[in-house]
Scaffold this motif. Structure first.
Motif, PDB file in Angstrom:
ATOM      1  N   ALA A   1       0.877  -1.179   0.000  1.00  0.00           N
ATOM      2  CA  ALA A   1       0.000   0.000   0.000  1.00  0.00           C
ATOM      3  C   ALA A   1       0.906   1.220   0.000  1.00  0.00           C
ATOM      4  O   ALA A   1       1.049   1.934   0.991  1.00  0.00           O
ATOM      5  CB  ALA A   1      -0.915  -0.009   1.214  1.00  0.00           C
ATOM      6  N   LYS A   2       1.523   1.445  -1.129  1.00  0.00           N
ATOM      7  CA  LYS A   2       2.561   2.469  -1.244  1.00  0.00           C
ATOM      8  C   LYS A   2       2.447   3.144  -2.601  1.00  0.00           C
ATOM      9  O   LYS A   2       2.467   2.482  -3.641  1.00  0.00           O
ATOM     10  CB  LYS A   2       3.945   1.842  -1.077  1.00  0.00           C
ATOM     11  N   VAL A   3       2.305   4.457  -2.579  1.00  0.00           N
ATOM     12  CA  VAL A   3       2.284   5.271  -3.801  1.00  0.00           C
ATOM     13  C   VAL A   3       3.207   6.450  -3.558  1.00  0.00           C
ATOM     14  O   VAL A   3       2.953   7.276  -2.678  1.00  0.00           O
ATOM     15  CB  VAL A   3       0.872   5.762  -4.141  1.00  0.00           C
ATOM     16  N   GLY A   4       4.285   6.520  -4.318  1.00  0.00           N
ATOM     17  CA  GLY A   4       5.241   7.607  -4.104  1.00  0.00           C
ATOM     18  C   GLY A   4       5.837   7.522  -2.707  1.00  0.00           C
ATOM     19  O   GLY A   4       6.352   6.490  -2.281  1.00  0.00           O
ATOM     20  N   ASP A   5       5.767   8.628  -1.984  1.00  0.00           N
ATOM     21  CA  ASP A   5       6.334   8.679  -0.633  1.00  0.00           C
ATOM     22  C   ASP A   5       5.367   8.184   0.438  1.00  0.00           C
ATOM     23  O   ASP A   5       5.736   8.094   1.608  1.00  0.00           O
ATOM     24  CB  ASP A   5       6.751  10.123  -0.297  1.00  0.00           C
ATOM     25  N   SER A   6       4.140   7.891   0.063  1.00  0.00           N
ATOM     26  CA  SER A   6       3.147   7.404   1.031  1.00  0.00           C
ATOM     27  C   SER A   6       3.255   5.890   1.136  1.00  0.00           C
ATOM     28  O   SER A   6       2.997   5.170   0.174  1.00  0.00           O
ATOM     29  CB  SER A   6       1.734   7.785   0.592  1.00  0.00           C
ATOM     30  N   ASP A   7       3.633   5.414   2.305  1.00  0.00           N
ATOM     31  CA  ASP A   7       3.824   3.980   2.526  1.00  0.00           C
ATOM     32  C   ASP A   7       3.048   3.592   3.773  1.00  0.00           C
ATOM     33  O   ASP A   7       3.465   3.869   4.896  1.00  0.00           O
ATOM     34  CB  ASP A   7       5.312   3.669   2.686  1.00  0.00           C
ATOM     35  N   HIS A   8       1.901   2.931   3.567  1.00  0.00           N
ATOM     36  CA  HIS A   8       1.031   2.603   4.695  1.00  0.00           C
ATOM     37  C   HIS A   8       1.116   1.148   5.118  1.00  0.00           C
ATOM     38  O   HIS A   8       0.552   0.785   6.148  1.00  0.00           O
ATOM     39  CB  HIS A   8      -0.416   2.938   4.348  1.00  0.00           C
ATOM     40  N   GLY A   9       1.784   0.296   4.332  1.00  0.00           N
ATOM     41  CA  GLY A   9       1.882  -1.106   4.710  1.00  0.00           C
ATOM     42  C   GLY A   9       1.583  -2.025   3.548  1.00  0.00           C
ATOM     43  O   GLY A   9       2.130  -1.846   2.454  1.00  0.00           O
ATOM     44  N   TRP A  10       0.667  -3.004   3.769  1.00  0.00           N
ATOM     45  CA  TRP A  10       0.448  -4.054   2.774  1.00  0.00           C
ATOM     46  C   TRP A  10      -1.029  -4.386   2.646  1.00  0.00           C
ATOM     47  O   TRP A  10      -1.792  -4.325   3.617  1.00  0.00           O
ATOM     48  CB  TRP A  10       1.199  -5.326   3.176  1.00  0.00           C
ATOM     49  N   LEU A  11      -1.409  -4.776   1.433  1.00  0.00           N
ATOM     50  CA  LEU A  11      -2.733  -5.328   1.162  1.00  0.00           C
ATOM     51  C   LEU A  11      -2.557  -6.734   0.602  1.00  0.00           C
ATOM     52  O   LEU A  11      -1.756  -6.950  -0.315  1.00  0.00           O
ATOM     53  CB  LEU A  11      -3.481  -4.464   0.142  1.00  0.00           C
ATOM     54  N   ALA A  12      -3.288  -7.691   1.161  1.00  0.00           N
ATOM     55  CA  ALA A  12      -3.304  -9.054   0.627  1.00  0.00           C
ATOM     56  C   ALA A  12      -4.743  -9.438   0.355  1.00  0.00           C
ATOM     57  O   ALA A  12      -5.643  -9.118   1.143  1.00  0.00           O
ATOM     58  CB  ALA A  12      -2.681 -10.034   1.619  1.00  0.00           C
ATOM     59  N   LEU A  13      -4.962 -10.105  -0.765  1.00  0.00           N
ATOM     60  CA  LEU A  13      -6.310 -10.557  -1.077  1.00  0.00           C
ATOM     61  C   LEU A  13      -6.255 -11.856  -1.862  1.00  0.00           C
ATOM     62  O   LEU A  13      -5.234 -12.194  -2.456  1.00  0.00           O
ATOM     63  CB  LEU A  13      -7.108  -9.489  -1.813  1.00  0.00           C
ATOM     64  N   VAL A  14      -7.370 -12.571  -1.833  1.00  0.00           N
ATOM     65  CA  VAL A  14      -7.514 -13.839  -2.545  1.00  0.00           C
ATOM     66  C   VAL A  14      -8.386 -13.614  -3.769  1.00  0.00           C
ATOM     67  O   VAL A  14      -9.505 -13.097  -3.659  1.00  0.00           O
ATOM     68  CB  VAL A  14      -8.145 -14.908  -1.633  1.00  0.00           C
ATOM     69  N   ASP A  15      -7.872 -13.984  -4.938  1.00  0.00           N
ATOM     70  CA  ASP A  15      -8.618 -13.773  -6.176  1.00  0.00           C
ATOM     71  C   ASP A  15      -8.027 -14.687  -7.240  1.00  0.00           C
ATOM     72  O   ASP A  15      -7.058 -15.416  -6.989  1.00  0.00           O
ATOM     73  CB  ASP A  15      -8.525 -12.303  -6.597  1.00  0.00           C
ATOM     74  N   THR A  16      -8.587 -14.649  -8.432  1.00  0.00           N
ATOM     75  CA  THR A  16      -8.013 -15.370  -9.562  1.00  0.00           C
ATOM     76  C   THR A  16      -7.074 -14.446 -10.326  1.00  0.00           C
ATOM     77  O   THR A  16      -7.142 -13.223 -10.201  1.00  0.00           O
ATOM     78  CB  THR A  16      -9.126 -15.875 -10.507  1.00  0.00           C
ATOM     79  N   VAL A  17      -6.202 -15.032 -11.128  1.00  0.00           N
ATOM     80  CA  VAL A  17      -5.211 -14.256 -11.866  1.00  0.00           C
ATOM     81  C   VAL A  17      -5.901 -13.454 -12.967  1.00  0.00           C
ATOM     82  O   VAL A  17      -6.764 -13.961 -13.688  1.00  0.00           O
ATOM     83  CB  VAL A  17      -4.142 -15.181 -12.475  1.00  0.00           C
ATOM     84  N   GLU A  18      -5.521 -12.192 -13.081  1.00  0.00           N
ATOM     85  CA  GLU A  18      -6.049 -11.308 -14.123  1.00  0.00           C
ATOM     86  C   GLU A  18      -4.977 -11.104 -15.189  1.00  0.00           C
ATOM     87  O   GLU A  18      -3.927 -10.524 -14.926  1.00  0.00           O
ATOM     88  CB  GLU A  18      -6.439  -9.959 -13.521  1.00  0.00           C
ATOM     89  N   ASN A  19      -5.232 -11.613 -16.407  1.00  0.00           N
ATOM     90  CA  ASN A  19      -4.255 -11.440 -17.489  1.00  0.00           C
ATOM     91  C   ASN A  19      -4.908 -10.929 -18.774  1.00  0.00           C
ATOM     92  O   ASN A  19      -4.405 -11.161 -19.869  1.00  0.00           O
ATOM     93  CB  ASN A  19      -3.500 -12.751 -17.757  1.00  0.00           C
TER      94      ASN A  19
END
Length: 713
Positions: free
Chosen positions: A502-520
């Motif tokens: 969960a990081k965009v540029g200088d903003s770093d808030h930690g991590w996101l984990a999720l369960v899903d199927t692969v998107e290609n």
């Protein structure tokens, strides 16, 4: 799923057309072995799509406690990270690259053979003698393609053409112009290291007044749908799915203790000529196959539309489809048309499993070619065979249209989900970003968020799952334990656990984990998990900014004390309690004696420092439930709840007078100030404005008489 350790995947992106195809192959291989897959994105959420590998500074030991071994895609992490995995006893399989000094098994598409096929085709089929090259050589696989280009030219006795460096592997990497291309004379052809580089190169060529293929031939590499469909771009197709599966095979052998030599496993690539290299309507002009048997020729042509993954994986389905087609057409010639449906049933999986946008035309052309050799005794027999071919072509055409409609509806669904997520996370105040239950708006099956505290510690919020099952708990977590085991257990066969910062540029808030199927089916970096992590980061930033603005709106910027409006709100609440619960309250109005002399003689910076020190001393004099605020200048307000005039108040006033009156050491200066205090007691009919006025008058009386009075409001 098996209880055996999960498999880990390190990738710049965990979805998309290119990386998603690799991830899908790894996921399919992991499922065959009953292993869960944890796919970890090493780029930040919403990273720049100029793909040049992952974040080389990525060093987090994500999921190490759950993962038995890792597959690392090209340039996903720094070689030092891979060495750390080895030292931790985690076997590593490399995909798409090798690493100097790290003797590990590697799975690569045969970049060299693909580029040599391109050069050979351009030289032999089109007589090209001057062939240019463009690409981003800092990427290891692109360097390999460039080296193969040089070797192939030498094999044909040709000198290298002009080299045009690219800034990255996508369209934005092409910063050269037509003059650069023509500086050594106009080349016959240009080989681009990737299809996206080739798309931009075609635009530059057209802008310079040149025509492709009339003036210059162009080829790409990767064979993505966009390039082949919109630009008719000749390209090299890679066996991405097969590469992922082969890597899993090797990793499982490593984990099981089977000797696995640190050798490179090359999987075949396939050059696909199209109009950009002068091969107009390639699918209607099938290349020669050195096979006399017509049935075998049909099988070879059908196998050609499948991924270049080796005969063991693709030969048998193609042979079955070829035999079913041949039997159906021969039976139709003899008067039995009932087998046409069986042939269609065998051909449709080939079409569905082919990444080649020309697959439909190739299959139909191959069936027509075979039908042309079917013996027909009379016109009726020829008509039946022709009708059978037409039925095959119409049925496959409808299947392709259904698949295209499915892709269109899928993309429309993703756009709708992204819009809904934007509204929920960025505009609705009833949705808390740190609560992953907002993932119910997406196709995800479960989710967990770990937020980083200022000291770097990670704290999981309560997780969310769509299906019934054990709760995904909150709590402190080391990064090696994230995502939690309960989230991994929520993944069913066919599903992958994705982890993105969960990081965009200088903003770093930690991590996101999720369960899903692969998107290609979307561009790299545009897949839902990446968008979710980016939106989570932005939403957390906005909430933090709102809280800061709210705090500033209610606080004095210098001292951090509540400002006048905030203090007045607290006073209104105390007045309400006085009326409802008959609880006493007293307001104090404080004005510093001697502050102006300090401020004028020593400067505003010393005066500001003094006010901060006074505010701190006032805090120490009061109880937790008391409220101290800054009225303005050198004036302060205090609200004493459940205090009435009397001995307790007198002792507090003495304590405040003593604390404020003690000397202050401000840098090189020692200063003294006093304080005049006025009071106002809250009565049943009091108002905030009235209390402040009474306390203010009392303060001026005290300042004038150097004594404290306690008038009632």
């Amino acid at each position: 799923m098996s209880d055996a350790g999960a498999l880990g995947l390190l990738s710049p992106f965990v979805g998309g057309i290119y990386y998603g195809s690799l991830v899908a192959g790894v996921a399919a291989g992991a499922e065959l072995y009953g292993r869960r897959l944890v796919a970890i994105q090493t780029l930040d959420a919403a990273a720049d799509l100029a793909v040049t590998g992952g974040d080389q500074e990525f060093d987090a030991a994500v999921a190490w406690e759950h993962v038995s071994g890792f597959i690392a895609l090209a340039d996903a992490v720094h070689p030092d990270y891979l060495a750390r995995l080895e030292q931790a006893g985690k076997p590593v399989i490399l995909v798409g690259h090798t690493v100097a000094g790290l003797d590990r098994p590697a799975v690569l598409s045969d970049n060299g053979a693909g580029i040599r096929a391109v050069v050979t085709h351009l030289v032999r089929e089109h007589g090209c003698r001057r062939i240019a090259f463009t690409g981003y050589l800092a990427a290891s696989d692109i360097r390999e393609r460039y080296d193969a280009y040089l070797d192939a030219l030498a094999e044909h006795g040709l000198e290298p053409g002009v080299f045009l460096p690219a800034g990255n592997n996508v369209e934005s990497g092409i910063a050269w112009d037509t003059d650069d291309l023509l500086r050594l004379g106009r080349p016959d052809a240009l080989i681009a290291a990737t299809d996206r580089n080739a798309i931009a190169a075609l635009q530059v060529i057209a802008a310079g007044g040149l025509n492709c293929p009339g003036d210059i031939l162009v080829t790409g590499f990767d064979d993505i749908d966009e390039a082949s469909l919109t630009a008719e771009l000749a390209s090299v197709s890679q066996p991405l799915d097969a590469m992922g599966r082969r890597a899993v095979d090797l990793l499982i052998r490593q984990i099981d203790g089977t000797d696995t030599p640190p050798v490179t496993h090359l999987l075949p690539t396939r050059f696909v000529p199209r109009s950009s290299c002068g091969c107009t309507m390639y699918a209607d002009q099938l290349p020669e196959v050195a096979v006399d048997d017509e049935l075998q020729r049909l099988a070879v042509r059908l196998a050609g539309v499948l991924p270049a993954a080796g005969a063991n994986q693709t030969g048998r389905p193609a042979e079955w489809a070829a035999r079913a087609t041949a039997d159906a057409l021969l039976a139709a010639a003899a008067g039995d048309t009932s087998r046409i449906g069986s042939a269609i049933d065998q051909l449709q999986p080939l079409l569905a499993g082919s990444p080649d946008p020309d697959a439909l035309r190739v299959i139909c052309r191959a069936v027509q070619e075979y039908a042309a050799g079917v013996p027909a005794d009379d016109a009726s027999a020829a008509t039946r065979v022709g009708s059978g071919v037409q039925a095959v072509m119409l049925s496959l055409g409808r299947a392709r249209r259904r698949a295209q409609l499915g892709d269109k509806l899928h993309l429309r669904s993703l756009i709708s989900v992204n819009y809904t997520l934007n509204r929920a996370l960025l505009h609705r105040r009833d949705v808390e970003p740190q609560d992953p239950s907002w993932l119910r708006l997406t196709p995800a099956m479960a989710g967990s968020i770990a937020l980083r505290r200022p000291n770097g510690a990670l704290v999981r919020t309560p997780g969310w799952r769509r299906r019934p099952g054990p709760a995904i708990p909150a709590g402190m977590t080391p990064v090696a334990s994230f995502p939690p085991a309960e989230l991994l257990d929520a993944a069913e066969p066919g599903e992958t656990v994705f982890v993105v910062q969960a990081k965009v540029g200088d903003s770093d808030h930690g991590w996101l984990a999720l369960v899903d199927t692969v998107e290609n089916r979307v561009d790299d970096g545009r897949e839902m998990v990446n968008q979710c992590a980016a939106l989570l980061t932005i939403a957390l930033d906005l909430r933090a900014q709102e809280q800061e603005l709210l705090r500033e709106a209610k606080s004095d910027r210098l001292t951090g004390l509540p400002n006048r409006s905030s203090f007045t709100a607290s006073l209104d609440a105390a007045i309400t309690r006085r009326r409802v619960e008959n609880r006493p309250a007293v307001v104090l109005f404080l004005d510093l004696d001697g502050f102006k002399q300090v401020n004028d003689s020593l400067g505003h910076h010393v005066g500001d420092h003094l006010l901060v020190c006074v505010a701190e001393r006032l805090r120490h004099c009061l109880r937790r439930e008391d409220v101290v605020g800054r009225f303005g200048g050198d004036e302060f307000l205090i609200l004493l709840d459940e205090v009435a005039p009397g001995e307790e108040l007198d002792r507090l006033l003495d304590r405040i007078t003593q604390a404020v009156g003690d000397p202050y050491r401000l840098g090189e200066h020692t200063v003294h100030v006093g304080v005049s205090v006025g009071t106002a007691e809250c009565g049943p009919a009091s108002t905030a404005e009235q209390l402040l006025q009474v306390a203010d008058r009392s303060m001026y009386q005290a300042k004038a008489a150097r004594r404290i009075t306690v008038p009632a409001a």
